[in-house]
Each structure stands twice: as C-alpha cells, then as structure tokens.
Design an enzyme around this catalytic site. Structure first.
Site, PDB file in Angstrom:
ATOM      1  N   TYR A 130       3.301  14.039 -15.715  1.00  0.00           N
ATOM      2  CA  TYR A 130       4.605  14.695 -15.525  1.00  0.00           C
ATOM      3  C   TYR A 130       4.795  15.801 -16.556  1.00  0.00           C
ATOM      4  O   TYR A 130       5.190  15.568 -17.689  1.00  0.00           O
ATOM      5  CB  TYR A 130       5.719  13.634 -15.572  1.00  0.00           C
ATOM      6  CG  TYR A 130       5.653  12.749 -14.347  1.00  0.00           C
ATOM      7  CD1 TYR A 130       4.566  11.905 -14.154  1.00  0.00           C
ATOM      8  CD2 TYR A 130       6.621  12.796 -13.371  1.00  0.00           C
ATOM      9  CE1 TYR A 130       4.452  11.132 -13.011  1.00  0.00           C
ATOM     10  CE2 TYR A 130       6.521  12.019 -12.224  1.00  0.00           C
ATOM     11  CZ  TYR A 130       5.431  11.188 -12.062  1.00  0.00           C
ATOM     12  OH  TYR A 130       5.316  10.426 -10.933  1.00  0.00           O
ATOM     13  N   LYS A 183      -8.275   5.422 -13.547  1.00  0.00           N
ATOM     14  CA  LYS A 183      -9.228   6.298 -12.862  1.00  0.00           C
ATOM     15  C   LYS A 183     -10.252   6.749 -13.919  1.00  0.00           C
ATOM     16  O   LYS A 183     -10.559   7.938 -14.065  1.00  0.00           O
ATOM     17  CB  LYS A 183      -8.467   7.491 -12.253  1.00  0.00           C
ATOM     18  CG  LYS A 183      -9.292   8.416 -11.382  1.00  0.00           C
ATOM     19  CD  LYS A 183      -9.570   7.851  -9.994  1.00  0.00           C
ATOM     20  CE  LYS A 183     -10.523   8.758  -9.244  1.00  0.00           C
ATOM     21  NZ  LYS A 183     -11.035   8.165  -8.006  1.00  0.00           N
ATOM     22  N   ASP A 216      -7.663   4.311  -6.549  1.00  0.00           N
ATOM     23  CA  ASP A 216      -7.831   4.526  -5.103  1.00  0.00           C
ATOM     24  C   ASP A 216      -8.084   3.195  -4.386  1.00  0.00           C
ATOM     25  O   ASP A 216      -7.472   2.893  -3.346  1.00  0.00           O
ATOM     26  CB  ASP A 216      -8.905   5.568  -4.763  1.00  0.00           C
ATOM     27  CG  ASP A 216     -10.000   5.702  -5.806  1.00  0.00           C
ATOM     28  OD1 ASP A 216      -9.815   5.177  -6.915  1.00  0.00           O
ATOM     29  OD2 ASP A 216     -11.051   6.303  -5.510  1.00  0.00           O
ATOM     30  N   ASP A 240       4.235   5.222 -10.135  1.00  0.00           N
ATOM     31  CA  ASP A 240       5.265   5.763  -9.248  1.00  0.00           C
ATOM     32  C   ASP A 240       4.829   5.613  -7.789  1.00  0.00           C
ATOM     33  O   ASP A 240       5.576   5.139  -6.927  1.00  0.00           O
ATOM     34  CB  ASP A 240       5.454   7.243  -9.587  1.00  0.00           C
ATOM     35  CG  ASP A 240       6.782   7.789  -9.093  1.00  0.00           C
ATOM     36  OD1 ASP A 240       7.611   6.995  -8.641  1.00  0.00           O
ATOM     37  OD2 ASP A 240       6.981   9.014  -9.159  1.00  0.00           O
ATOM     38  N   ASP A 244       6.264   2.740  -4.692  1.00  0.00           N
ATOM     39  CA  ASP A 244       6.809   3.061  -3.361  1.00  0.00           C
ATOM     40  C   ASP A 244       6.023   2.311  -2.281  1.00  0.00           C
ATOM     41  O   ASP A 244       6.589   1.779  -1.322  1.00  0.00           O
ATOM     42  CB  ASP A 244       6.727   4.574  -3.076  1.00  0.00           C
ATOM     43  CG  ASP A 244       8.009   5.304  -3.489  1.00  0.00           C
ATOM     44  OD1 ASP A 244       8.645   4.852  -4.455  1.00  0.00           O
ATOM     45  OD2 ASP A 244       8.367   6.318  -2.855  1.00  0.00           O
TER      46      ASP A 244
END
Ligand code: NAD
Length: 351
Positions: A130, A183, A216, A240, A244
C-alpha cells in the site's frame, strides 16, 4: 464508555444505523452505559468541510474508548490536494492500528464451500504493497515517464514480528495452528524477511503448529479445504484479498466482522467496501459491521477489564446466528427479503 461513530460513504450510514440499533439494545440489557458521538467523514465531510477527514478527527478518536468506522468510497475521492484523504489509511498509520483481525465462518444452511469453515485472518495493515503508507514523505507510487508507473512495497522486521506475535497469541485461544501466507518463491527479500520473523516468533510458541503456504495456492486450498485453516497470517494485500474470499465463501461479503486493533485502541470497521451499487436502498447486510462492533466490545472487555462488554459481545454474535438461521430473516445478498433496518431490529429483538 464513549464510542466515536463515523458512518462513512455509500451503505455506511445505513449499516451504521443498524449497528447502533443493536448496540443500544445491548447497552440497555447488559448495562454497558455506552454513549455515541457521531462525526462526518468521507463525502459528507468533503461537502461540509472541504475534506473527507476533518481537522481534529484524530484528537476526537484519542478522547474516545473505541471507534465504529463505516466503509469509505476512496476510489471515488478527488485527489488529496482537493480534499480526498483515505481516513482508514491515516487511522492505521497515525494511530498504529497495525492488526486487522478478520474472522470468517460458515453457519448451518449458509456458505459456499463443501465443508464447515471457521478461521481468522490476521493481516498486517500499516505497510506492504500500500504505497500511501510507505514513505516518510511523498508517495510510494510514482511515474518516471508517462508510460511507466512504479510502486514500492515496504516490509519491516518490526511490523512482521508484531503481527506474527498477534497471530500466535490469537491461535492460543483457538486450535493452535497458524498458516503464514507468502510469496517467498518470487519476492525473496521482502517475503523472506516476513517468514524469518514469523519463524522466530513461532519458536516462542512451541505448542502452536506453523504451516507456510504460497499465496496463489492458498486461494485454491481455501476454496477446496477451508476447514483445515484456523489462524491465517498475512501481509497487507494478501490478507485483504484472502479475507474477501473467505467472507464470500462463508455466505456473503456482508457477513464477516473486522477490527483494526492496535495496542491501545480498537476500531470496528466492516470488512467490505461502500457498495455504491446498493447504497440508499435498505438492501445492505449490516452483519459485518454489527459483528465488528461486537469484536470491539470483546477488545474492550479484555483491555479495559469491562466484563459486561464481553457478555454483550457473545450475546450479539449468538443473536446474529439465531436470526441468520431463519431463511426468511435474511437480507437480499443471502437470498432473503429483509431490509437493513428490519434485519437489525430482528437481531436486537433476539438479544
Ligand atoms: P464493495 O465491497 O463495496 O462491494 C463489492 C460487492 O459486494 C458489491 O456488489 C456490493 O454490493 C457487495 N456488498 C458489499 N458489502 C455488502 C453488504 N454489506 N451487503 C450486501 N452486499 C454487499 O467493493 P467495491 O465495489 O470494489 O468498492 C466500493 C468502494 O469501497 C471503493 O471506493 C473501494 O475503495 C471502497 N472500499 C472501502 C473499504 C473500507 O472502507 N474498509 C474496503 C474495501 C473497499
């Protein structure tokens, strides 16, 4: 106990009103003596004060015992110099609300997965991808030429260490299983630092199992076998996105609670956005903000030794489950017919 209420944009005012209906009922029943002070943020504040984040807001937060923050339509905000300030990002950084705790669970008759799911995502939220919170001065996103855009990601040992500690502490009250999502196969330094710190903290919590999963693959595992996860620890953007996914798998984006929890302050903030497509229609599911408010009460119970707040939080969660168990009492996102207000009234009545 004084709570600062910031309804925000889009469906924010509707789900905030619904949440206050439930909190007022809980306050009466459990003698919490809650009082609410409302202030405009977002587009309402932009209209009234020329900025989405009015002066003195952080001071008002500091004077309160906790905050209820509705969703904000940041995507539609004008640039910062024209008053478009991302209040949520400023809160996270300036108030050091570094831990975003986002539980998601299926309930009987609800959920889009083949097996029951009950997990909590622990997401770092003061740095990462961010760009608006990565620099001392200036922005972490820039364009050296008109056709090249760049963005800097910040990962610090301090932030990784404390979010990992929060995840392991939470896991002690659950199934003692932490899944760290990363990752590191591509982002060797930033993700490597994250994993190093997670492993260091894990060594202090010997009874807790640590599992490491690449982001992933994690999305596939979450859909395929959601029941195998308990505490999911992630940096900002992965957390984040995963949250969701998890809340939609639990039934709807409108279902899962969320708090921004620092060491000294807690802010209840719905997991979803401002849902401009259904704003002003009494269609939104207010469960996410209602459960976020219950999580704030739980935090107050622990940090301020306010036992009655803990009892009220449990009762709100049980009342939500009871109402959701009846398909006739669900909102439109869950295939039901109840509006936002009627759903809140049903939860308050079930308390
Ligand atoms: P969104 O979460 O607002 O909506 C995605 C979809 O889910 C929409 O179809 C919406 O109608 C539905 N939905 C969301 N919440 C719901 C609820 N409570 N009940 C029923 N349906 C619900 O995501 P978006 O449309 O991508 O973003 C809209 C705005 O919200 C953007 O400006 C974005 O930046 C902002 N946003 C804010 C926050 C926050 O303030 N915490 C979080 C995410 C997005």
């Amino acid at each position: 106990m004084k709570l600062l209420v910031l309804p925000g944009d889009g469906i924010g005012p509707e789900i905030t009103e619904a949440t206050l209906t439930v909190l007022e009922a809980a306050s009466r029943l459990f003698k919490l003596d809650l009082s609410f002070e409302e202030q405009k943020v977002g587009f309402a504040a932009l209209k009234a004060h020329g900025t989405t984040m009015p002066d003195g807001l952080l001071g008002r937060v500091a004077e309160s015992d906790g905050v209820i923050l509705g969703p904000l339509d940041q995507l539609a905000y004008p640039p910062r110099e024209k008053g478009g300030v991302n209040v949520s990002a400023v809160f996270r950084v300036k108030l050091d609300l570094y831990a975003n705790i986002r539980p998601a669970r299926t309930r009987p008759g609800l959920g889009k997965v083949k097996e029951p799911m009950d997990l909590v995502i622990v997401r770092e939220c003061t740095e990462g991808f961010y760009a608006d919170r990565n620099m001392y001065q200036g922005s972490g996103e820039f364009m050296p030429t008109p056709d090249v855009a760049m963005s800097i990601r910040k990962v610090t040992a301090h932030a990784c260490e404390r979010i990992a500690r929060r995840a392991f502490e939470i896991s002690l009250k659950r199934k003692k299983h932490v899944t760290a999502v990363h990752k590191a196969n591509v982002l060797r330094m930033t993700e490597g630092l994250f994993l190093d710190k997670v492993r260091e903290v894990a060594a202090e919590f010997r009874g807790v199992k640590l599992e490491e999963v690449i982001i992933d693959a994690m999305t596939a595992h979450l859909v395929r076998t959601p029941g195998r996860f308990d505490v999911v620890l992630a940096t900002n953007m992965y957390g984040d996105i995963l949250s969701d996914l998890a809340s939609e798998l639990s039934g709807s984006l409108g279902l899962a609670g969320s708090v921004l929890a620092g060491d000294a302050l807690c802010c209840a903030q719905a997991q979803h956005g401002s849902a401009p497509d259904i704003a002003g229609q009494d269609k939104a599911n207010p469960t996410s903000l209602i459960l976020s408010a219950a999580m704030l009460l739980e935090w107050l119970a622990e940090r301020k030794k306010a036992k009655a707040c803990g009892k009220a939080a449990e009762a709100i969660s049980a009342a939500v489950d009871k109402v959701l168990a009846d398909p006739k009492k669900r909102t439109a996102d869950l295939g039901g017919k109840l509006g936002t207000r009627a759903f809140a009234a049903a939860v308050a009545a079930a308390l």
